[in-house]
Write an enzyme that holds these catalytic residues in place. Structure first.
Site, PDB file in Angstrom:
ATOM      1  CG  ASP A  45      -1.981  -1.051   1.182  1.00 18.97           C
ATOM      2  OD1 ASP A  45      -2.347  -1.472   0.071  1.00 18.97           O
ATOM      3  OD2 ASP A  45      -2.450  -1.468   2.257  1.00 18.97           O
ATOM      4  CE1 TYR A  73       4.144  -6.647   4.917  1.00 20.66           C
ATOM      5  CE2 TYR A  73       3.717  -8.865   5.696  1.00 20.66           C
ATOM      6  CZ  TYR A  73       3.685  -7.923   4.695  1.00 20.66           C
ATOM      7  OH  TYR A  73       3.195  -8.271   3.453  1.00 20.66           O
ATOM      8  CG  ASP A  87      -5.045   2.117   5.967  1.00 21.80           C
ATOM      9  OD1 ASP A  87      -5.864   3.058   5.928  1.00 21.80           O
ATOM     10  OD2 ASP A  87      -4.605   1.585   4.928  1.00 21.80           O
ATOM     11  NE  ARG A 183      -4.760  -2.562   4.342  1.00 23.33           N
ATOM     12  CZ  ARG A 183      -5.564  -2.457   3.291  1.00 23.33           C
ATOM     13  NH1 ARG A 183      -6.529  -1.554   3.275  1.00 23.33           N
ATOM     14  NH2 ARG A 183      -5.417  -3.251   2.254  1.00 23.33           N
TER      15      ARG A 183
END
Length: 294
Positions: A45, A73, A87, A183
Site C-alpha cells: 500500500d 513485517y 488503516d 491491516r
C-alpha cells in the site's frame, strides 16, 4: 550483482518509500532499466514501506513462480479507533475508551493471532470481486464484504505498548504466509479487545529469502542501478539441478526430461555453465517444463 547496460534479466530488491504506490516504483525502475518489461511481486500500500521485489525483462515471468510464501513485517497498531480502511488513511468510524487496557491485556490478545487462522481481508484491498478490485468498489460507494480465507501467522512479537492521548499504540513484528493482511490483524485485535483498532505504520522486512538489509532505495538506484542476476535469484528460491549439454538443448525446446527430482515443486534447471534455463517439475517418471526462460 549485475550492472544494467543491455537486456539483462534480474531482480531489484527495492526499499519502497511511503507515499508511492507499487506501480509508481515500477515506473521509476522502467526508466532506470531502460525497458518497459518490468513488474513487481507482492503489492505494498502507499503508506507502507520496505521490501518490494521488482523483476526486469525475463525475470518478470519468474515473479509469479517464486516460492515466496512467507513475509515479515514491523507494524504499529493504534487501539481505540476503527477506520473505514483499517488503516490511518481511512475515515474514523468509531472510537472507544482504552483507559482500562493493560499491557498484559494487549499481549494476551495478540498471542491468540499466532497459528492457522481464517482471516477476513480488508474491504479496501486488491482482491477482485466479479472482475473488479474490492477497493474500487468501495470507493464507488458499494458495500463489500470479503469472505474469510486461511492464513498462517508463524510468529507475532509485541515489542512495545504505549499509552497515548486516548489511544494505545502497539508495536509488533510478525512473520506470516503470503496473502495475510496486517491491516486485518489491526482491525481484529481491536475487535478482540472491544475498542477498535487500525494500522498506522507498516514496514515489510522480508519477502521469502529477500530481506531489508539488501534492499536499496530509489535514490540509491538512481546513483547505481544494479540487478540480482536471474540465475542467482533462481538458486535462492528453488532447488537446483544441473544438466548436461544434450539435456540443456531439450530444455531450450521445451521437452520433457528423463530425470527424477528429489524435491517436490518446481526445480530450477541450469546448463553446465551455470546459466538458469527453466523451471521443471516432476510428472510421473519424467520432469516437465513449468516455464522456460531461454
Amino acid at each position: 550483482m549485475t550492472s544494467v547496460a543491455g537486456p539483462v534479466a534480474g531482480l531489484v530488491v527495492v526499499d519502497k518509500p511511503a507515499g508511492m504506490t507499487s506501480h509508481d516504483v515500477v515506473a521509476r525502475v522502467r526508466r532506470l532499466a531502460g525497458t518497459r518489461k518490468v513488474g513487481h511481486a507482492g503489492t505494498l500500500d502507499p503508506m507502507a514501506t520496505g521490501v518490494l521485489l521488482v523483476g526486469v525483462n525475463r525475470a518478470t515471468r519468474l515473479l509469479g513462480h517464486l516460492m515466496l510464501t512467507e513475509k515479515a513485517y514491523d507494524a504499529t497498531i493504534r487501539l481505540g479507533a476503527s477506520t473505514s480502511t483499517d488503516d490511518a488513511e481511512g475515515e474514523t468510524l468509531a472510537t472507544a475508551s482504552v483507559r482500562h487496557l493493560t499491557e498484559d491485556d494487549v499481549r494476551s490478545a495478540a498471542g491468540r493471532f499466532v497459528g492457522e487462522l481464517e482471516q477476513r481481508p480488508s474491504a479496501v484491498s486488491a482482491i477482485k470481486v466479479d472482475g473488479r478490485r474490492a477497493h474500487a468498489r468501495v470507493r464507488a460507494g458499494e458495500q463489500v464484504e470479503l469472505p474469510a480465507r486461511p492464513v498462517t501467522i508463524h510468529e507475532l512479537l509485541v515489542t512495545d505498548v504505549r499509552q497515548g492521548d486516548g489511544t494505545v499504540d502497539v508495536d509488533l513484528s510478525l512473520r506470516c504466509s503470503s496473502g495475510t493482511y496486517v491491516r486485518a490483524i489491526a482491525r481484529d485485535l481491536g475487535e478482540a479487545l472491544g475498542v477498535g483498532g487500525h494500522l498506522t505504520r507498516l514496514r515489510r522486512t522480508a519477502v521469502g529469502p529477500f530481506v531489508l538489509t539488501e534492499a536499496r532505495t530509489l535514490t540509491e538506484l538512481e546513483g547505481a542501478f544494479e540487478l540480482l542476476d536471474i540465475s542467482d535469484v533462481a538458486r535462492r528460491c528453488f532447488a537446483s539441478y544441473s544438466l548436461g549439454v544434450e539435456q540443456a538443448q531439450h530444455v531450450r525446446y521445451g521437452r520433457a526430461l528423463d530425470v527424477r527430482f528429489d524435491t517436490p515443486g518446481p526445480v530450477a534447471v541450469f546448463d553446465d555453465a551455470g546459466t538458469f534455463l527453466a523451471l521443471y517439475e516432476q510428472r510421473g517418471n519424467a520432469a516437465a517444463p513449468v516455464a522456460v526462460f531461454v
